[in-house]
Design an enzyme around this catalytic site. Structure first.
Site, PDB file in Angstrom:
ATOM      1  N   GLU A 256       0.884  -1.174   0.000  1.00 23.81           N
ATOM      2  CA  GLU A 256       0.000   0.000   0.000  1.00 23.81           C
ATOM      3  C   GLU A 256       0.913   1.211   0.000  1.00 23.81           C
ATOM      4  OE1 GLU A 256      -3.178   0.056  -0.112  1.00 23.81           O
ATOM      5  OE2 GLU A 256      -3.504  -2.084   0.060  1.00 23.81           O
ATOM      6  N   CYS A 295      -2.961   8.647   3.385  1.00 20.47           N
ATOM      7  CA  CYS A 295      -2.690   8.105   2.047  1.00 20.47           C
ATOM      8  C   CYS A 295      -3.862   8.329   1.118  1.00 20.47           C
ATOM      9  CB  CYS A 295      -2.402   6.615   2.170  1.00 20.47           C
ATOM     10  SG  CYS A 295      -3.679   5.734   3.055  1.00 20.47           S
TER      11      CYS A 295
HETATM   12  P1  NAP Z   1       8.407   4.663   4.697  1.00 25.14           P
HETATM   13  O1  NAP Z   1       9.561   5.514   4.969  1.00 25.14           O
HETATM   14  O2  NAP Z   1       8.392   3.858   3.449  1.00 25.14           O
HETATM   15  O3  NAP Z   1       8.259   3.725   5.974  1.00 25.14           O
HETATM   16  C1  NAP Z   1       7.219   2.807   6.073  1.00 25.14           C
HETATM   17  C2  NAP Z   1       7.613   1.661   6.951  1.00 25.14           C
HETATM   18  O4  NAP Z   1       8.650   0.920   6.318  1.00 25.14           O
HETATM   19  C3  NAP Z   1       8.161   2.083   8.311  1.00 25.14           C
HETATM   20  O5  NAP Z   1       7.690   1.194   9.295  1.00 25.14           O
HETATM   21  C4  NAP Z   1       9.663   1.927   8.129  1.00 25.14           C
HETATM   22  O6  NAP Z   1      10.356   1.691   9.327  1.00 25.14           O
HETATM   23  C5  NAP Z   1       9.695   0.704   7.262  1.00 25.14           C
HETATM   24  N1  NAP Z   1      10.954   0.498   6.562  1.00 25.14           N
HETATM   25  C6  NAP Z   1      11.728   1.418   5.971  1.00 25.14           C
HETATM   26  N2  NAP Z   1      12.822   0.826   5.448  1.00 25.14           N
HETATM   27  C7  NAP Z   1      12.717  -0.503   5.728  1.00 25.14           C
HETATM   28  C8  NAP Z   1      13.536  -1.646   5.468  1.00 25.14           C
HETATM   29  N3  NAP Z   1      14.672  -1.551   4.801  1.00 25.14           N
HETATM   30  N4  NAP Z   1      13.118  -2.853   5.926  1.00 25.14           N
HETATM   31  C9  NAP Z   1      11.949  -2.969   6.593  1.00 25.14           C
HETATM   32  N5  NAP Z   1      11.153  -1.924   6.880  1.00 25.14           N
HETATM   33  C10 NAP Z   1      11.520  -0.708   6.443  1.00 25.14           C
HETATM   34  O7  NAP Z   1       7.049   5.488   4.659  1.00 25.14           O
HETATM   35  P2  NAP Z   1       6.495   6.542   5.717  1.00 25.14           P
HETATM   36  O8  NAP Z   1       7.300   7.775   5.580  1.00 25.14           O
HETATM   37  O9  NAP Z   1       6.332   5.918   7.058  1.00 25.14           O
HETATM   38  O10 NAP Z   1       5.024   6.760   5.169  1.00 25.14           O
HETATM   39  C11 NAP Z   1       4.694   7.728   4.231  1.00 25.14           C
HETATM   40  C12 NAP Z   1       4.293   7.106   2.911  1.00 25.14           C
HETATM   41  O11 NAP Z   1       3.391   6.047   3.119  1.00 25.14           O
HETATM   42  C13 NAP Z   1       3.577   8.072   2.005  1.00 25.14           C
HETATM   43  O12 NAP Z   1       4.174   8.034   0.748  1.00 25.14           O
HETATM   44  C14 NAP Z   1       2.168   7.553   1.924  1.00 25.14           C
HETATM   45  O13 NAP Z   1       1.524   7.746   0.699  1.00 25.14           O
HETATM   46  C15 NAP Z   1       2.321   6.117   2.187  1.00 25.14           C
HETATM   47  N6  NAP Z   1       1.127   5.584   2.827  1.00 25.14           N
HETATM   48  C16 NAP Z   1       0.326   4.723   2.126  1.00 25.14           C
HETATM   49  C17 NAP Z   1      -0.807   4.196   2.715  1.00 25.14           C
HETATM   50  C18 NAP Z   1      -1.696   3.231   1.997  1.00 25.14           C
HETATM   51  O14 NAP Z   1      -2.562   2.642   2.627  1.00 25.14           O
HETATM   52  N7  NAP Z   1      -1.552   3.030   0.718  1.00 25.14           N
HETATM   53  C19 NAP Z   1      -1.123   4.520   4.028  1.00 25.14           C
HETATM   54  C20 NAP Z   1      -0.285   5.401   4.706  1.00 25.14           C
HETATM   55  C21 NAP Z   1       0.833   5.928   4.095  1.00 25.14           C
HETATM   56  P3  NAP Z   1      11.173   2.839  10.096  1.00 25.14           P
HETATM   57  O15 NAP Z   1      10.200   3.879  10.466  1.00 25.14           O
HETATM   58  O16 NAP Z   1      11.740   2.095  11.246  1.00 25.14           O
HETATM   59  O17 NAP Z   1      12.194   3.320   9.114  1.00 25.14           O
END
Ligand code: NAP
Length: 516
Positions: A256, A295
């Protein structure tokens, strides 16, 4: 200061080494520390599969539904405490926090209700069986059984409660143990929820594990019966999907990701009518609720060209009423974004959008927060841009600014032109059409549906009872193609399919029907 621990192999445990610090995004004060360094993730996944999986598969749907219901009730019982934590660590207003926390208990409750319709078996039958030969005896049918792996849930920072609960409700009901990881920066609420669930002893041993902090080598240990459900940035999703273990074991991955959700005002909406009011209300809510860090928030606003100026004026008037500041003060209606990184990304994103648009409200300049300290906190003004001549190659159709930011654009008033522009977002979670004209609605909905997981129709007859497009309902699917990750979650019973194996069974009809 709180030290967030992970809950692995039935034990609360901290990592060694340098801890990450979580802050209050309104004041920048440190509120918690967390580390996962040195934790045994391989052992944790094995324990969840072996102990949690076995325990859950001993339960039928009815019993798992009762467990999910108890989880919903426990979260609801701690609502006020969780709201305070969300204000402190998420920068949420009280109303934003309720949206997340009530969304969590509500989704669990919806899945408990669904469980009550699935009976006292632990497998499901997929549609009616079929006769395979000349006689009725040779028969085939599909069944769904829980996979014997673990569901690894990796969530984004914006919905620490709902993100945990909406994924866990479905996996646990399917009979699959969960290892859940919130984003590090806003992990306090998710941590407390898991504490509440563990203290309440409402889940069997091994059914729910929790990773507080970075994922470390967690995903290096996934196997062929495991599933990864990820919510976050598209680039992270693509990296995790392509991870060595995920590829080698062909694990199921649901992503997502980003989404440039659109709202289209139909040509038949009167300037001062109820339909335009509904549209304006939904756009402003989506821009400001959770400081636009949703999102499903509306990022692109399409309006027939002759109405653009009037709609800009209405939006500016409503946005001027937004009170930005520290949400621990009651009069504040929009808090900060969650982290310094988010603030930098939002400011840079507004700069990108401004290459093809004009800022008509807000902007990147620092603002003085209500009830806050000047120069402290990750505050940004709600910002509206106007792109007068949109082209599919513009940043507005390619770059998601994850904050209180949207761009208004003209279209020529035809459903075809609106759909062309909406589709150029590259695939989204949800877009919405505000119109009463049946032929406009039909043409627009059918043309944008292939690019979306959900389409919301706002019309005069449902003013006052419509659910805004930004609200994800457990009964309907959540996910979208292309940029949105091509994932699909929730959707009532449909959501269970990700965690279960659909297996065709063929043979003697009477023999098969004896155990269906
Ligand atoms: P993110 O930086 O991609 O992080 C998301 C999750 O992934 C966090 O728990 C992060 O952990 C983890 N993560 C990062 N690198 C990883 C790795 N190498 N291995 C395992 N896990 C890893 O995104 P965000 O900044 O939290 O969220 C914002 C984005 O999410 C926006 O672009 C938004 O559109 C999208 N979003 C989509 C939805 C949907 O339902 N489609 C809902 C909400 C948000 P850490 O925090 O520990 O780095």
């Amino acid at each position: 200061m709180i030290e967030l621990k992970s809950y692995l192999q039935n034990t609360w445990i901290s990592g060694k080494g340098k801890a990450a610090t979580l802050v209050n995004p309104s004041t920048e004060e440190a509120v918690a520390t967390v580390s996962t360094e040195g934790l045994d993730f391989k052992g944790a996944l094995a324990y969840a599969r072996e102990t949690g999986g076995k325990n859950l598969r001993k339960m039928n749907f009815k019993e798992r539904g009762e467990m999910v219901k108890a989880m919903s009730q426990a979260i609801h019982a701690h609502r006020d405490e969780l709201i305070k934590l969300a204000i402190m660590n998420g920068g949420n207003t009280r109303s934003d926090a309720k949206f997340d926390i009530d969304g969590a208990s509500g989704t669990l409750a919806a899945y408990a209700e669904l469980a009550a319709t699935l009976g006292d078996k632990s497998h499901l039958v997929d549609e009616a069986g079929i006769q395979l030969g000349r006689s009725a005896r040779l028969f085939g049918v599909h069944i769904w059984v829980p996979r014997e792996g673990v569901a690894v849930h990796v969530n984004a920072f914006n919905f620490p409660a709902w993100g945990l609960a909406e994924k866990a409700a479905v996996a646990l009901l399917a009979g699959v143990p969960v290892v859940t990881k919130p984003a590090t920066s806003t992990g306090v609420v998710a941590h407390r929820i898991v504490e509440i669930l563990v203290e309440g002893k409402m889940l069997p041993e091994g059914a729910l594990s929790f990773v507080a902090g970075s994922a470390g080598d967690l995903l290096d240990h996934v196997g062929g019966q495991d599933m990864l459900a990820f919510t976050g940035a598209g680039s992270t999703g693509a990296m995790l999907r392509g991870g060595k273990s995920a590829r080698e074991h062909s694990i199921r991955v649901n992503v997502e990701a980003d989404s440039l959700n659109a709202a289209v005002l139909g040509p038949d909406a009167d300037e001062d009518g109820e339909l335009t009011n509904l549209f304006i209300g939904d756009v402003v809510r989506d821009m400001t609720q959770k400081t636009g860090q949703k999102c499903t928030a509306i990022r692109r606003i399409y309006v027939p060209k002759e109405k653009v100026e009037a709609v800009i004026e209405k939006l500016k008037e409503r946005l001027s009423d937004v009170k930005v500041g520290d949400p621990s003060h009651e009069s504040v209606t929009m808090g900060p974004v969650a982290t310094k990184q988010q603030l930098d990304d939002v400011r840079a994103g507004i700069g990108k959008l401004a290459a093809c648009s004009k800022i008509v409200h807000g902007g990147v300049d620092p603002i003085e927060p209500l009830g806050g300290t000047k120069g402290k906190g990750f505050f940004v003004a709600p910002t509206l841009l106007h792109c007068a001549a949109p082209s599919p190659s513009d940043a507005v159709h390619n770059h998601e600014v994850f904050g209180p930011v949207a761009t208004i654009m003209p279209y020529d008033g035809s459903a075809k032109d609106a759909a062309r522009l909406v589709a150029s977002g590259g695939g989204g979670l949800v877009s919405s059409i505000y119109a009463d004209d049946k032929s406009f609605v039909k043409e627009a909905v059918l043309a944008i549906a292939p690019f979306h997981g959900r389409v919301t129709i706002g019309s005069t007859k449902i003013v006052g009872q419509s659910v805004p497009p930004g609200t994800v309902l457990p009964q309907l699917v959540h996910g979208g193609p292309g940029r949105a990750g091509s994932g699909e979650e929730l959707g009532g019973k449909r959501g269970l399919a990700f965690y279960m194996q659909r297996t065709a069974i063929q043979g003697d009809r009477a023999l098969i029907e004896s155990f269906l």
